[in-house]
Scaffold this motif. Sequence first.
Motif, PDB file in Angstrom:
ATOM      1  N   ALA A  57      20.094  12.459  23.810  1.00 15.39           N
ATOM      2  CA  ALA A  57      19.960  13.550  24.858  1.00 15.39           C
ATOM      3  C   ALA A  57      20.533  14.459  23.563  1.00 15.39           C
ATOM      4  O   ALA A  57      19.955  15.616  23.514  1.00 15.39           O
ATOM      5  CB  ALA A  57      20.823  13.594  26.215  1.00 15.39           C
ATOM      6  N   ASP A  58      21.506  13.721  23.544  1.00 15.21           N
ATOM      7  CA  ASP A  58      22.765  14.980  22.290  1.00 15.21           C
ATOM      8  C   ASP A  58      21.763  14.959  21.069  1.00 15.21           C
ATOM      9  O   ASP A  58      21.471  15.913  20.269  1.00 15.21           O
ATOM     10  CB  ASP A  58      23.882  13.696  21.645  1.00 15.21           C
ATOM     11  N   GLU A  59      20.824  13.831  20.560  1.00 17.31           N
ATOM     12  CA  GLU A  59      20.087  14.425  19.265  1.00 17.31           C
ATOM     13  C   GLU A  59      19.038  14.810  19.741  1.00 17.31           C
ATOM     14  O   GLU A  59      18.382  15.672  18.702  1.00 17.31           O
ATOM     15  CB  GLU A  59      19.294  12.455  19.308  1.00 17.31           C
ATOM     16  N   LEU A  60      18.498  14.977  20.684  1.00 24.52           N
ATOM     17  CA  LEU A  60      17.373  15.522  20.909  1.00 24.52           C
ATOM     18  C   LEU A  60      17.687  17.367  20.714  1.00 24.52           C
ATOM     19  O   LEU A  60      17.209  18.518  20.448  1.00 24.52           O
ATOM     20  CB  LEU A  60      16.569  15.309  22.542  1.00 24.52           C
ATOM     21  N   ARG A  61      19.170  17.362  21.921  1.00 22.07           N
ATOM     22  CA  ARG A  61      19.851  19.082  21.714  1.00 22.07           C
ATOM     23  C   ARG A  61      19.675  19.123  20.679  1.00 22.07           C
ATOM     24  O   ARG A  61      19.538  20.401  19.815  1.00 22.07           O
ATOM     25  CB  ARG A  61      20.621  19.029  22.593  1.00 22.07           C
ATOM     26  N   GLU A  62      20.352  18.565  19.450  1.00 19.67           N
ATOM     27  CA  GLU A  62      20.867  19.111  18.301  1.00 19.67           C
ATOM     28  C   GLU A  62      19.985  19.332  17.044  1.00 19.67           C
ATOM     29  O   GLU A  62      19.654  20.067  16.576  1.00 19.67           O
ATOM     30  CB  GLU A  62      20.911  18.018  17.301  1.00 19.67           C
ATOM     31  N   GLN A  63      18.304  18.710  18.247  1.00 24.43           N
ATOM     32  CA  GLN A  63      17.075  19.393  17.366  1.00 24.43           C
ATOM     33  C   GLN A  63      16.596  20.601  17.884  1.00 24.43           C
ATOM     34  O   GLN A  63      15.931  21.351  17.569  1.00 24.43           O
ATOM     35  CB  GLN A  63      16.196  17.964  16.896  1.00 24.43           C
ATOM     36  N   GLY A  64      17.222  21.117  18.427  1.00 20.71           N
ATOM     37  CA  GLY A  64      16.902  21.875  19.196  1.00 20.71           C
ATOM     38  C   GLY A  64      16.181  22.272  20.456  1.00 20.71           C
ATOM     39  O   GLY A  64      15.591  22.855  20.680  1.00 20.71           O
ATOM     40  N   TYR A  65      16.145  21.511  20.732  1.00 22.69           N
ATOM     41  CA  TYR A  65      15.312  21.545  22.309  1.00 22.69           C
ATOM     42  C   TYR A  65      16.000  21.289  23.491  1.00 22.69           C
ATOM     43  O   TYR A  65      17.109  20.718  23.555  1.00 22.69           O
ATOM     44  CB  TYR A  65      14.752  19.625  22.753  1.00 22.69           C
ATOM     45  N   SER A  66      15.202  21.711  24.777  1.00 20.98           N
ATOM     46  CA  SER A  66      16.523  21.837  25.782  1.00 20.98           C
ATOM     47  C   SER A  66      15.838  20.416  26.716  1.00 20.98           C
ATOM     48  O   SER A  66      14.805  19.850  26.476  1.00 20.98           O
ATOM     49  CB  SER A  66      15.600  22.599  27.416  1.00 20.98           C
ATOM     50  N   VAL A  67      17.312  19.884  26.867  1.00 22.60           N
ATOM     51  CA  VAL A  67      16.845  18.511  27.988  1.00 22.60           C
ATOM     52  C   VAL A  67      17.612  18.569  29.110  1.00 22.60           C
ATOM     53  O   VAL A  67      18.836  18.749  29.180  1.00 22.60           O
ATOM     54  CB  VAL A  67      17.698  17.430  26.000  1.00 22.60           C
ATOM     55  N   VAL A  68      16.625  17.675  29.756  1.00 18.82           N
ATOM     56  CA  VAL A  68      17.404  17.668  31.475  1.00 18.82           C
ATOM     57  C   VAL A  68      17.128  15.972  30.772  1.00 18.82           C
ATOM     58  O   VAL A  68      16.780  15.200  31.139  1.00 18.82           O
ATOM     59  CB  VAL A  68      16.363  18.427  32.208  1.00 18.82           C
ATOM     60  N   GLU A  69      18.759  15.512  31.869  1.00 22.48           N
ATOM     61  CA  GLU A  69      19.069  14.098  31.994  1.00 22.48           C
ATOM     62  C   GLU A  69      19.128  13.699  33.907  1.00 22.48           C
ATOM     63  O   GLU A  69      19.194  13.695  34.499  1.00 22.48           O
ATOM     64  CB  GLU A  69      20.067  13.362  31.360  1.00 22.48           C
ATOM     65  N   ALA A  70      17.738  12.566  33.694  1.00 21.16           N
ATOM     66  CA  ALA A  70      17.696  11.916  34.708  1.00 21.16           C
ATOM     67  C   ALA A  70      17.989  10.791  34.576  1.00 21.16           C
ATOM     68  O   ALA A  70      17.675  10.188  33.866  1.00 21.16           O
ATOM     69  CB  ALA A  70      16.246  11.955  35.597  1.00 21.16           C
ATOM     70  N   ALA A  71      19.371  10.075  35.729  1.00 21.26           N
ATOM     71  CA  ALA A  71      19.436   8.691  35.532  1.00 21.26           C
ATOM     72  C   ALA A  71      18.418   7.940  36.398  1.00 21.26           C
ATOM     73  O   ALA A  71      18.419   6.681  36.408  1.00 21.26           O
ATOM     74  CB  ALA A  71      20.705   8.761  36.537  1.00 21.26           C
ATOM     75  N   SER A  72      16.977   8.256  36.594  1.00 29.65           N
ATOM     76  CA  SER A  72      16.260   6.923  37.584  1.00 29.65           C
ATOM     77  C   SER A  72      14.517   8.404  37.998  1.00 29.65           C
ATOM     78  O   SER A  72      15.132   9.444  37.166  1.00 29.65           O
ATOM     79  CB  SER A  72      16.879   6.979  39.067  1.00 29.65           C
ATOM     80  N   ALA A  73      14.080   7.473  38.518  1.00 32.28           N
ATOM     81  CA  ALA A  73      12.687   7.529  38.433  1.00 32.28           C
ATOM     82  C   ALA A  73      12.597   9.157  40.134  1.00 32.28           C
ATOM     83  O   ALA A  73      12.297   9.974  39.726  1.00 32.28           O
ATOM     84  CB  ALA A  73      12.341   7.139  38.513  1.00 32.28           C
ATOM     85  N   ASP A  74      13.805   8.738  40.916  1.00 33.75           N
ATOM     86  CA  ASP A  74      13.664   9.477  41.940  1.00 33.75           C
ATOM     87  C   ASP A  74      14.664  10.741  41.114  1.00 33.75           C
ATOM     88  O   ASP A  74      14.424  11.984  41.516  1.00 33.75           O
ATOM     89  CB  ASP A  74      15.222   9.069  43.152  1.00 33.75           C
ATOM     90  N   GLU A  75      15.476  10.800  40.509  1.00 31.74           N
ATOM     91  CA  GLU A  75      16.073  12.068  40.299  1.00 31.74           C
ATOM     92  C   GLU A  75      15.498  12.820  38.871  1.00 31.74           C
ATOM     93  O   GLU A  75      15.096  13.897  38.748  1.00 31.74           O
ATOM     94  CB  GLU A  75      17.200  10.915  38.699  1.00 31.74           C
ATOM     95  N   ALA A  76      14.525  12.033  38.265  1.00 27.80           N
ATOM     96  CA  ALA A  76      13.273  13.036  37.221  1.00 27.80           C
ATOM     97  C   ALA A  76      12.230  13.792  38.103  1.00 27.80           C
ATOM     98  O   ALA A  76      12.469  14.825  37.819  1.00 27.80           O
ATOM     99  CB  ALA A  76      12.348  11.773  36.340  1.00 27.80           C
ATOM    100  N   LEU A  77      11.674  12.840  39.414  1.00 22.38           N
ATOM    101  CA  LEU A  77      11.141  13.848  40.682  1.00 22.38           C
ATOM    102  C   LEU A  77      11.483  15.030  41.359  1.00 22.38           C
ATOM    103  O   LEU A  77      10.847  15.858  40.959  1.00 22.38           O
ATOM    104  CB  LEU A  77      10.433  12.207  41.160  1.00 22.38           C
ATOM    105  N   SER A  78      13.145  14.759  41.386  1.00 22.70           N
ATOM    106  CA  SER A  78      13.691  16.204  42.244  1.00 22.70           C
ATOM    107  C   SER A  78      13.606  16.844  41.253  1.00 22.70           C
ATOM    108  O   SER A  78      13.635  18.187  41.490  1.00 22.70           O
ATOM    109  CB  SER A  78      15.099  15.287  42.013  1.00 22.70           C
ATOM    110  N   VAL A  79      13.320  16.712  39.816  1.00 20.33           N
ATOM    111  CA  VAL A  79      13.837  17.928  38.668  1.00 20.33           C
ATOM    112  C   VAL A  79      12.507  18.578  38.462  1.00 20.33           C
ATOM    113  O   VAL A  79      11.949  19.536  38.861  1.00 20.33           O
ATOM    114  CB  VAL A  79      13.884  16.937  37.652  1.00 20.33           C
ATOM    115  N   LEU A  80      11.498  17.437  38.676  1.00 20.90           N
ATOM    116  CA  LEU A  80       9.729  18.229  38.301  1.00 20.90           C
ATOM    117  C   LEU A  80      10.197  18.705  39.985  1.00 20.90           C
ATOM    118  O   LEU A  80       8.723  20.224  39.764  1.00 20.90           O
ATOM    119  CB  LEU A  80       9.148  16.837  38.178  1.00 20.90           C
ATOM    120  N   HIS A  81      10.045  18.026  41.006  1.00 20.03           N
ATOM    121  CA  HIS A  81       9.507  19.115  41.582  1.00 20.03           C
ATOM    122  C   HIS A  81      10.186  20.033  42.465  1.00 20.03           C
ATOM    123  O   HIS A  81      10.076  21.192  43.117  1.00 20.03           O
ATOM    124  CB  HIS A  81       9.421  17.859  43.346  1.00 20.03           C
ATOM    125  N   SER A  82      10.983  20.417  41.869  1.00 21.87           N
ATOM    126  CA  SER A  82      11.860  22.013  41.962  1.00 21.87           C
ATOM    127  C   SER A  82      11.738  22.690  40.596  1.00 21.87           C
ATOM    128  O   SER A  82      11.772  23.800  40.407  1.00 21.87           O
ATOM    129  CB  SER A  82      13.875  21.352  41.546  1.00 21.87           C
TER     130      SER A  82
END
Lengths: 163, 142
Positions: free
Chosen positions: B44-69
């Motif tokens: 995540a740190d490396e991709l932010r330094e490249q200029g991307y906005s990064v969202v971090e999820a520790a599990s597939a359930d968290e990822a779906l929470s992000v996507l569903h919001s």
Amino acid sequence: MTSRDLFATSTRFLLEEDRVDLGHGEGVSTNATPPPVQETVLVVEDEVLVRMVISDYLRDCGYKVIEASTADEALAVLQHLDVSVDIVFSDIEMPGAMDGFALSTWVRRNRPDLEVILAGSVPRAANAAAELCDSGPLPKPYSPQTVVERIRRLMATRARKPR
Amino acid sequence: MSSAGSVKVRAHSRAAAAAAPAPAHEQATILIVEDDVLVRAMAADELREQGYSVVEAASADEALSVLHSNVGVDLLMTDVRMPGSLDGAALARTVRAEYPAMKVIVASGDGPDAGLADKFDGFFAKPYDVARLVRHIHALLA
């Protein structure tokens, strides 16, 4: 915010060369002002949407942020020698063997150099983050109320989504 | 550990940031799904330094929470083997079905997987070369 919501194990420095004596015998330095050091906040929060918004807010006011979803993840970060953390910003109720209070106790015993901030609700987390931003490298980007509203909007959107 | 403060040395290589070209779409949002907090933080740190906005999820359930919001995500990068109600491969398939415009990269420590590589927009065997990952993401989001 009540005093119960804010536990600090040490006072933070923004400039490493301008130290004041906190009773640790470090003395006072009068060096010319160097560029401010970017402090790192470890945000520990099991609700991903809260963690995401609070972390973004802290990054927007100039902090480097490492995100942990549990106290166990926080310990993995804190015990890694190559990772630098200055402040631990933690939720209180979290799943797993350790909650925020237990994490705070661990930090006080093993990493007394770190500041610990505990915040047990979304409004308290937003206010605590805003207080950190008040002494952050960059101006506070928006109010803590905006942080709360963003979190609530995201959670409401998620709740409407069929699973 | 020194009582005077924490160690300041960073683990990842700054050469990775210097090696890759600047992204064409600097505001693109990448969702990283990885249960190893140190791997996740480094990527995540490396991709932010490249200029991307990064969202971090520790599990597939968290990822779906992000996507569903309805957080706008342009690229999902997910580990395959993760604890929780679904693993990364299942998450990748779900995202492919529900968000067909989203790019999907999978990563695995179990060795090369031609099946996964064919189905998605990239496969990286762990431990992956961060500079190569960044170049691949730049190309996907250009």
